[in-house]
Design an enzyme around this catalytic site. Structure first.
Site, PDB file in Angstrom:
ATOM      1  N   CYS A 111       0.896  -1.178   0.000  1.00  0.00           N
ATOM      2  CA  CYS A 111       0.000   0.000   0.000  1.00  0.00           C
ATOM      3  C   CYS A 111       0.923   1.214   0.000  1.00  0.00           C
ATOM      4  CB  CYS A 111      -0.865   0.013   1.254  1.00  0.00           C
ATOM      5  SG  CYS A 111      -1.684  -1.551   1.599  1.00  0.00           S
ATOM      6  N   GLY A 115       4.424   7.240  -1.231  1.00  0.00           N
ATOM      7  CA  GLY A 115       5.738   6.652  -1.478  1.00  0.00           C
ATOM      8  C   GLY A 115       6.815   6.961  -0.453  1.00  0.00           C
ATOM      9  N   LYS A 117       7.464   5.507   2.429  1.00  0.00           N
ATOM     10  CA  LYS A 117       8.145   4.300   2.943  1.00  0.00           C
ATOM     11  C   LYS A 117       8.894   3.606   1.812  1.00  0.00           C
ATOM     12  CE  LYS A 117       5.179   3.877   6.953  1.00  0.00           C
ATOM     13  NZ  LYS A 117       4.176   4.934   6.725  1.00  0.00           N
ATOM     14  N   ASP A 180       1.394  -1.040   4.881  1.00  0.00           N
ATOM     15  CA  ASP A 180       1.139   0.227   5.574  1.00  0.00           C
ATOM     16  C   ASP A 180      -0.317   0.573   5.234  1.00  0.00           C
ATOM     17  OD1 ASP A 180       1.737   2.551   7.033  1.00  0.00           O
ATOM     18  OD2 ASP A 180       2.173   3.672   5.209  1.00  0.00           O
ATOM     19  N   CYS A 233      -1.257   4.532  10.804  1.00  0.00           N
ATOM     20  CA  CYS A 233      -0.991   5.800  11.494  1.00  0.00           C
ATOM     21  C   CYS A 233      -2.190   6.120  12.383  1.00  0.00           C
ATOM     22  CB  CYS A 233      -0.693   6.924  10.504  1.00  0.00           C
ATOM     23  SG  CYS A 233      -2.037   7.290   9.375  1.00  0.00           S
TER      24      CYS A 233
END
Ligand code: SAM
Length: 447
Positions: A111, A115, A117, A180, A233
């Protein structure tokens, strides 16, 4: 004090306990901001002194830094345009620290848009291994691709596939997989207080269901002995620890990996870590799992090999044209797809996946019997690999003009020329008669 919905306060006090009031008070302070350095292009020693603002090392990632000043328009800074760094909320970088990427790893970022990560993963791979970044939402995948190009990621693939389709096709292929996941975003509330109005218990529940379903797919892509990191998050236990526990109860082939990182706080599962605004970041959760058993689909036969392709005389011409731009490039990985020329990643699995937006680097296009190099090609190389470079110092007025798409003075010999600031490539143009005809992409130009 900032008014948070009563339901949310009720939920959050189950997690933060006595710190709930501190958390609420923090809404009157500025959220944390940060950046991560792109090791494909830069080092902290060289880059940080060039930045026009104060930075401070963050605890969450080896190349993560706090931005200590309220700088505006950071995206327009030439070194940002050059891909030397990526602006990222500091604690968001923690998931890649748990992933512990090693050189040579094959990594799936399932996921991935926009971008942040992926940029970190590519930076840790330092041009080795393979990064496959996927984003199911098509227009977000385009943003991901644009960031891939800016960061100069060559050993990578960008796709826009459903997780189940991609992970079935590449089952057992990856050493490391990052999920993520889309979440209720409680860790974004300080940065974006309007998002609080979208919060509801139903939304949290729906997110948890979707997260578990993405993890079920992701599990297939991990090789035996490989690592799966799940991150969000958000603070909600339902979306974090409960999802991990449910996943483990349905996947005997996975085991939790206990983590002890020098940041954040213990989570209700020992394989996880939580970061809250009281810990120096806006909010993140990450958990680490290992696949004990299953498939290991790696085999030399799986990879793209030029030797298996039909020889194409046009490719020889293109190789010559490219040699006039670059000093070195992997000739055996050039691939012609319609009129586009790609430099494929060295570990490119030759599988049929519909939804691939880019494999490796777009070197250029064959147009009207001519090779035209691409912006992405220039962004993927260091200045030393070009025959012609226009080197600009940070205070040169031509930088702004170049980024606005204007023609500028150029003292190199005629031909395709990289434009670089402080040793970082910004883009390119075609030099002729002392002028650089600008090839900076229209969509990226500053206005
Ligand atoms: N990893 C990204 C980064 O560091 O920049 C952020 C990813 S964001 C938290 C989650 C992403 O998952 C979003 O880009 C969203 O479009 C995508 N997404 C939404 N629904 C999804 C689904 N059903 N399966 C997979 N991804 C999904």
């Amino acid at each position: 004090m900032f008014e948070l919905p009563k339901d949310y306060i009720e939920e959050i006090s189950g997690i933060f306990g006595a710190e709930t009031e501190t958390y609420q008070r923090l809404f009157s302070q500025e959220p944390y901001r940060g950046l991560s350095i792109n090791r494909l292009k830069a080092s902290p020693e060289k880059l940080l002194p060039l930045l026009p603002f104060e930075t401070k090392k963050s605890p969450f990632y080896r190349d993560g830094y706090y931005i200590m000043e309220d700088v505006q328009g950071l995206g327009r800074h030439p070194l940002h345009q050059a891909g030397a760094f990526y602006v990222q909320e500091p604690s968001a970088a923690s998931a890649v620290t748990l992933l512990d990427v090693q050189k040579g790893d094959k990594v799936l970022d399932l996921c991935a848009a926009p971008g942040g990560k992926s940029a970190q993963i590519a930076s840790c791979l330092e041009g080795t291994g393979l990064l496959w970044s996927n984003e199911v939402v098509r227009n977000r995948a385009q943003i991901l691709l644009s960031n891939f190009e800016r960061m100069g990621i060559a050993e990578g693939v960008v796709s826009s596939c459903y997780p189940e389709t991609l992970c079935d096709t590449l089952s057992g292929f990856f050493d490391k997989v990052l999920v993520d996941a889309p979440c209720s975003g409680e860790g974004m509330f300080r940065k974006n207080p309007e998002a609080v109005s979208e919060w509801s218990r139903e939304h949290v529940r729906a997110c948890a269901e979707r997260q578990l379903s993405i993890l079920h797919s992701a599990a297939r892509a991990v090789r035996a002995g490989g690592i799966l990191v799940y991150s969000t998050c958000t603070f909600s236990r339902e979306e974090n620890e409960n999802v991990v526990q449910k996943f483990l109860s349905e996947h005997e082939e996975f085991e939790p990996v206990n983590v002890q990182e020098p940041f954040g706080r213990a989570s209700a599962v020992p394989c996880g870590v939580r970061i809250t605004p009281m810990d120096g970041g806006e909010g993140h959760f990450a958990a680490k799992l290992r696949r004990k058993s299953g498939e290991d689909a790696d085999s030399p036969a799986l990879y793209f090999s030029a030797a298996k392709q039909k020889p194409d005389p046009l490719l020889r011409t293109i190789q010559q044209e490219l040699s006039a731009v670059l000093k070195e490039f992997p000739q055996e990985r050039l691939c012609l797809m319609n009129d586009r020329i790609l430099i494929l990643p060295s570990l490119y699995p030759a599988v049929t996946v519909s939804g691939i937006l880019r494999a490796g680097v777009l070197a250029g296009e064959w147009r009207r019997n001519r090779f035209e190099p691409s912006h992405a090609l220039f962004m993927s190389q260091s200045p030393q690999n070009f025959h012609r470079v226009l080197s600009l110092s940070p205070d040169d007025k031509r930088i702004g003009d170049f980024l606005r798409g204007l023609e500028i003075d150029c003292d190199t010999v005629s031909g395709y020329t990289a434009a670089a600031v402080s040793g970082y490539v910004l883009g390119f143009g075609k030099c002729s008669g002392g002028r650089l005809k600008n090839k900076y992409p229209k969509g990226l130009r500053l206005t």
